[in-house]
Design a protein around this motif. Structure first.
Motif, PDB file in Angstrom:
ATOM      1  N   VAL A 292     -82.622  21.532  30.455  1.00 58.63           N
ATOM      2  CA  VAL A 292     -82.457  22.426  31.619  1.00 58.63           C
ATOM      3  C   VAL A 292     -80.988  22.497  32.012  1.00 58.63           C
ATOM      4  O   VAL A 292     -80.452  23.573  32.312  1.00 58.63           O
ATOM      5  CB  VAL A 292     -83.324  21.938  32.795  1.00 58.63           C
ATOM      6  CG1 VAL A 292     -82.971  22.713  34.075  1.00 58.63           C
ATOM      7  CG2 VAL A 292     -84.808  22.095  32.451  1.00 58.63           C
ATOM      8  N   ARG A 293     -80.307  21.317  32.025  1.00 61.41           N
ATOM      9  CA  ARG A 293     -78.887  21.297  32.370  1.00 61.41           C
ATOM     10  C   ARG A 293     -78.064  22.096  31.372  1.00 61.41           C
ATOM     11  O   ARG A 293     -77.161  22.861  31.731  1.00 61.41           O
ATOM     12  CB  ARG A 293     -78.395  19.854  32.419  1.00 61.41           C
ATOM     13  CG  ARG A 293     -78.923  19.063  33.625  1.00 61.41           C
ATOM     14  CD  ARG A 293     -78.096  17.786  33.822  1.00 61.41           C
ATOM     15  NE  ARG A 293     -78.135  16.932  32.662  1.00 61.41           N
ATOM     16  CZ  ARG A 293     -79.044  15.974  32.461  1.00 61.41           C
ATOM     17  NH1 ARG A 293     -79.984  15.783  33.376  1.00 61.41           N
ATOM     18  NH2 ARG A 293     -78.990  15.219  31.385  1.00 61.41           N
ATOM     19  N   LEU A 294     -78.357  21.900  30.098  1.00 61.09           N
ATOM     20  CA  LEU A 294     -77.628  22.632  29.066  1.00 61.09           C
ATOM     21  C   LEU A 294     -77.853  24.129  29.183  1.00 61.09           C
ATOM     22  O   LEU A 294     -76.931  24.938  28.968  1.00 61.09           O
ATOM     23  CB  LEU A 294     -78.051  22.131  27.683  1.00 61.09           C
ATOM     24  CG  LEU A 294     -77.615  20.701  27.329  1.00 61.09           C
ATOM     25  CD1 LEU A 294     -78.238  20.279  25.998  1.00 61.09           C
ATOM     26  CD2 LEU A 294     -76.071  20.636  27.248  1.00 61.09           C
ATOM     27  N   GLN A 295     -79.102  24.510  29.503  1.00 60.17           N
ATOM     28  CA  GLN A 295     -79.415  25.928  29.637  1.00 60.17           C
ATOM     29  C   GLN A 295     -78.638  26.534  30.819  1.00 60.17           C
ATOM     30  O   GLN A 295     -78.130  27.669  30.757  1.00 60.17           O
ATOM     31  CB  GLN A 295     -80.928  26.097  29.855  1.00 60.17           C
ATOM     32  CG  GLN A 295     -81.379  27.550  29.922  1.00 60.17           C
ATOM     33  CD  GLN A 295     -81.201  28.265  28.594  1.00 60.17           C
ATOM     34  OE1 GLN A 295     -81.510  27.719  27.540  1.00 60.17           O
ATOM     35  NE2 GLN A 295     -80.654  29.491  28.626  1.00 60.17           N
ATOM     36  N   SER A 296     -78.497  25.735  31.924  1.00 60.51           N
ATOM     37  CA  SER A 296     -77.744  26.201  33.104  1.00 60.51           C
ATOM     38  C   SER A 296     -76.264  26.361  32.763  1.00 60.51           C
ATOM     39  O   SER A 296     -75.623  27.368  33.137  1.00 60.51           O
ATOM     40  CB  SER A 296     -77.930  25.203  34.249  1.00 60.51           C
ATOM     41  OG  SER A 296     -77.164  25.608  35.377  1.00 60.51           O
ATOM     42  N   ASP A 297     -75.718  25.382  32.055  1.00 61.27           N
ATOM     43  CA  ASP A 297     -74.319  25.482  31.629  1.00 61.27           C
ATOM     44  C   ASP A 297     -74.125  26.672  30.706  1.00 61.27           C
ATOM     45  O   ASP A 297     -73.101  27.386  30.785  1.00 61.27           O
ATOM     46  CB  ASP A 297     -73.900  24.200  30.909  1.00 61.27           C
ATOM     47  CG  ASP A 297     -73.834  23.007  31.862  1.00 61.27           C
ATOM     48  OD1 ASP A 297     -73.797  23.233  33.075  1.00 61.27           O
ATOM     49  OD2 ASP A 297     -73.858  21.851  31.356  1.00 61.27           O
ATOM     50  N   TYR A 298     -75.092  26.898  29.865  1.00 59.80           N
ATOM     51  CA  TYR A 298     -75.005  28.026  28.926  1.00 59.80           C
ATOM     52  C   TYR A 298     -74.992  29.350  29.684  1.00 59.80           C
ATOM     53  O   TYR A 298     -74.184  30.259  29.394  1.00 59.80           O
ATOM     54  CB  TYR A 298     -76.188  27.958  27.961  1.00 59.80           C
ATOM     55  CG  TYR A 298     -76.262  29.105  27.003  1.00 59.80           C
ATOM     56  CD1 TYR A 298     -75.397  29.192  25.905  1.00 59.80           C
ATOM     57  CD2 TYR A 298     -77.186  30.140  27.197  1.00 59.80           C
ATOM     58  CE1 TYR A 298     -75.468  30.266  25.031  1.00 59.80           C
ATOM     59  CE2 TYR A 298     -77.264  31.208  26.329  1.00 59.80           C
ATOM     60  CZ  TYR A 298     -76.407  31.268  25.249  1.00 59.80           C
ATOM     61  OH  TYR A 298     -76.479  32.332  24.382  1.00 59.80           O
ATOM     62  N   ASP A 299     -75.850  29.479  30.685  1.00 59.51           N
ATOM     63  CA  ASP A 299     -75.892  30.726  31.473  1.00 59.51           C
ATOM     64  C   ASP A 299     -74.569  30.935  32.242  1.00 59.51           C
ATOM     65  O   ASP A 299     -74.065  32.057  32.360  1.00 59.51           O
ATOM     66  CB  ASP A 299     -77.051  30.667  32.469  1.00 59.51           C
ATOM     67  CG  ASP A 299     -78.397  30.705  31.765  1.00 59.51           C
ATOM     68  OD1 ASP A 299     -78.450  31.139  30.583  1.00 59.51           O
ATOM     69  OD2 ASP A 299     -79.425  30.281  32.378  1.00 59.51           O
ATOM     70  N   LEU A 300     -73.991  29.834  32.793  1.00 64.47           N
ATOM     71  CA  LEU A 300     -72.735  29.935  33.534  1.00 64.47           C
ATOM     72  C   LEU A 300     -71.589  30.384  32.618  1.00 64.47           C
ATOM     73  O   LEU A 300     -70.761  31.235  32.997  1.00 64.47           O
ATOM     74  CB  LEU A 300     -72.403  28.568  34.158  1.00 64.47           C
ATOM     75  CG  LEU A 300     -71.119  28.506  34.999  1.00 64.47           C
ATOM     76  CD1 LEU A 300     -71.202  29.490  36.183  1.00 64.47           C
ATOM     77  CD2 LEU A 300     -70.869  27.085  35.510  1.00 64.47           C
ATOM     78  N   GLN A 301     -71.529  29.852  31.445  1.00 64.15           N
ATOM     79  CA  GLN A 301     -70.519  30.245  30.483  1.00 64.15           C
ATOM     80  C   GLN A 301     -70.662  31.716  30.116  1.00 64.15           C
ATOM     81  O   GLN A 301     -69.654  32.449  29.972  1.00 64.15           O
ATOM     82  CB  GLN A 301     -70.618  29.372  29.213  1.00 64.15           C
ATOM     83  CG  GLN A 301     -70.236  27.917  29.432  1.00 64.15           C
ATOM     84  CD  GLN A 301     -68.776  27.770  29.848  1.00 64.15           C
ATOM     85  OE1 GLN A 301     -67.897  28.556  29.428  1.00 64.15           O
ATOM     86  NE2 GLN A 301     -68.506  26.795  30.724  1.00 64.15           N
ATOM     87  N   ASN A 302     -71.919  32.153  29.938  1.00 66.23           N
ATOM     88  CA  ASN A 302     -72.159  33.574  29.618  1.00 66.23           C
ATOM     89  C   ASN A 302     -71.641  34.490  30.747  1.00 66.23           C
ATOM     90  O   ASN A 302     -71.090  35.576  30.506  1.00 66.23           O
ATOM     91  CB  ASN A 302     -73.637  33.829  29.390  1.00 66.23           C
ATOM     92  CG  ASN A 302     -74.084  33.378  27.987  1.00 66.23           C
ATOM     93  OD1 ASN A 302     -73.220  33.238  27.091  1.00 66.23           O
ATOM     94  ND2 ASN A 302     -75.372  33.176  27.800  1.00 66.23           N
ATOM     95  N   GLN A 303     -71.833  34.062  31.991  1.00 68.39           N
ATOM     96  CA  GLN A 303     -71.360  34.859  33.129  1.00 68.39           C
ATOM     97  C   GLN A 303     -69.821  34.957  33.109  1.00 68.39           C
ATOM     98  O   GLN A 303     -69.239  36.010  33.374  1.00 68.39           O
ATOM     99  CB  GLN A 303     -71.835  34.239  34.433  1.00 68.39           C
ATOM    100  CG  GLN A 303     -73.342  34.357  34.638  1.00 68.39           C
ATOM    101  CD  GLN A 303     -73.802  33.646  35.913  1.00 68.39           C
ATOM    102  OE1 GLN A 303     -72.970  33.109  36.687  1.00 68.39           O
ATOM    103  NE2 GLN A 303     -75.117  33.668  36.135  1.00 68.39           N
TER     104      GLN A 303
END
Length: 392
Positions: free
Chosen positions: A364-375
């Motif tokens: 879940v943490r990795l997925q959140s970091d991934y979404d933030l990087q995409n933004q």
């Protein structure tokens, strides 16, 4: 037998040939061992040289034809008679022989009962007569005398096979007479002549062997079936002033009953002992039962062993399993081992579940970091495209 003519002769010869073929195919090598209740054992074989007599063919009369070779045995003469029947028909037409004298007056009855009497069985036994001429003063000099008579009752007809001792070889009784009585009066007349003051018994065990085909068949008369047989022997003995002899089989039966009674007493003692142990909450060790019951060798039935094991297992379930002095059954030992294995597996599953939860949280943490990087990348991309449009 009705008056013999060529047609009747042909009919009888065909029946004789069928009987011989049947004998050679099915019974020629059969050997019978019959254990009698009197203790006697009859080793019986249907010899080829007795077949002509059993079928009612008068070879002594046929020798008058001078057609047999001197070195022919009885069975070879019978086979020659069958193969050269037209030669003998010619001798009759020449008045040198007579059809009527070629055969026994009871030829048709003998042919009809040949199959049954040579195929000895004991499941339809009526009685066995051990004949001793010294036991009686009245005897028909024209009758066949045998050492034993095996009598069977099949569909209300009585089949009688006479046996005479033959000292040649191990199979020391040979069938020498065969007859059938289809009416009660004739049969009783026969018994009145042959059973008077004689020894009567029955077979309780039977073994059929065929050395040629290695075939073997056994048959035993069980105790439950002996009541009617013995009752019949006793009635016949009383009627003909004969001696019923069943002593050997009875001794065997009594010995078996004694052993069964002893076994039942032992089993009862073990069950009482088990009951006492269950009431006191103690585990009963099977290995010590022999000593407790008096030191004799005991072989317990499977049901009792299973019952002891089950009771022990139930008792053991309430006792500390770490106690090494407890005597569990093999099945319970397996159950305990399987339970321990299952507990270990459950612990492993819990550990795996904790690891899975941790991995899910990390994911879940990795997925959140991934979404933030995409933004962030999208913001940079949009700024770059805008700068391109204004010529920067």
């Amino acid at each position: 037998m009705e008056i013999m003519n060529t047609a009747k002769f042909t009919e009888i010869m065909e029946k004789i040939e069928a009987c011989v073929e049947q004998y050679e195919k099915a019974y020629g090598s059969n050997r019978y061992t019959i254990s009698l209740a009197s203790g006697d054992i009859l080793n019986v074989m249907i010899s080829p040289n007795s077949i002509a007599h059993l079928l009612g063919v008068n070879l002594d009369y046929l020798k008058l034809s001078n057609k047999f070779k001197p070195d022919m045995n009885s069975y070879e003469k019978l086979k020659f008679f069958l193969s050269e029947r037209y030669l003998f028909q010619k001798l009759v037409s020449e008045k040198k022989l007579c059809y009527q004298s070629m055969f026994s007056p009871y030829i048709e009855s003998k042919l009809d009962c040949f199959y049954t009497n040579t195929n000895i069985r004991i499941n339809n036994m009526y009685c066995v007569i051990k004949y001793d001429s010294e036991r009686t003063f009245k005897i028909d000099v024209n009758s066949d005398i045998s050492d034993y008579y095996i009598i069977r009752n099949i569909n209300n007809s009585y089949y009688v096979l006479g046996l005479v001792k033959n000292d040649n070889g191990n199979y020391n009784y040979n069938a020498t007479s065969s007859r059938m009585y289809s009416d009660q009066e004739s049969f009783e007349n026969f018994l009145a002549r042959i059973a008077k003051k004689q020894e009567l018994t029955y077979p309780y065990h039977f073994l059929l062997q065929n050395p040629s085909s290695m075939f073997e068949s056994k048959m035993t008369v069980y105790d439950d079936d002996k009541y009617d047989i013995v009752s019949n022997i006793l009635q016949l003995a009383k009627k003909y002033d004969a001696v019923p002899n069943t002593s050997s089989d009875f001794l065997h039966t009594i010995g078996r009953s004694k052993n069964n009674r002893s076994t039942s007493i032992n089993n009862y003692s073990v069950l009482r002992l088990l009951s006492d142990y269950v009431k006191s909450g103690k585990v009963l060790d099977i290995e010590t039962i022999t000593e407790i019951c008096g030191g004799g060798a005991i072989s317990l039935p499977t049901d009792i062993v299973n019952l002891i094991n089950t009771c022990n297992d139930v008792l053991c379930s309430d006792i500390d399993r770490t106690n090494s002095s407890i005597q569990y059954s093999e099945l319970e030992k397996q159950n305990i081992s399987m339970k321990e294995t299952l507990d270990n597996i459950r612990k492993d599953i819990i550990d795996y579940q904790d690891k899975i939860e941790q991995l899910e949280k990390q994911n879940v943490r990795l997925q959140s970091d991934y979404d933030l990087q995409n933004q962030k990348i999208k913001i940079y991309t949009d700024a770059y495209e805008a700068a391109q449009k204004i010529g920067l």
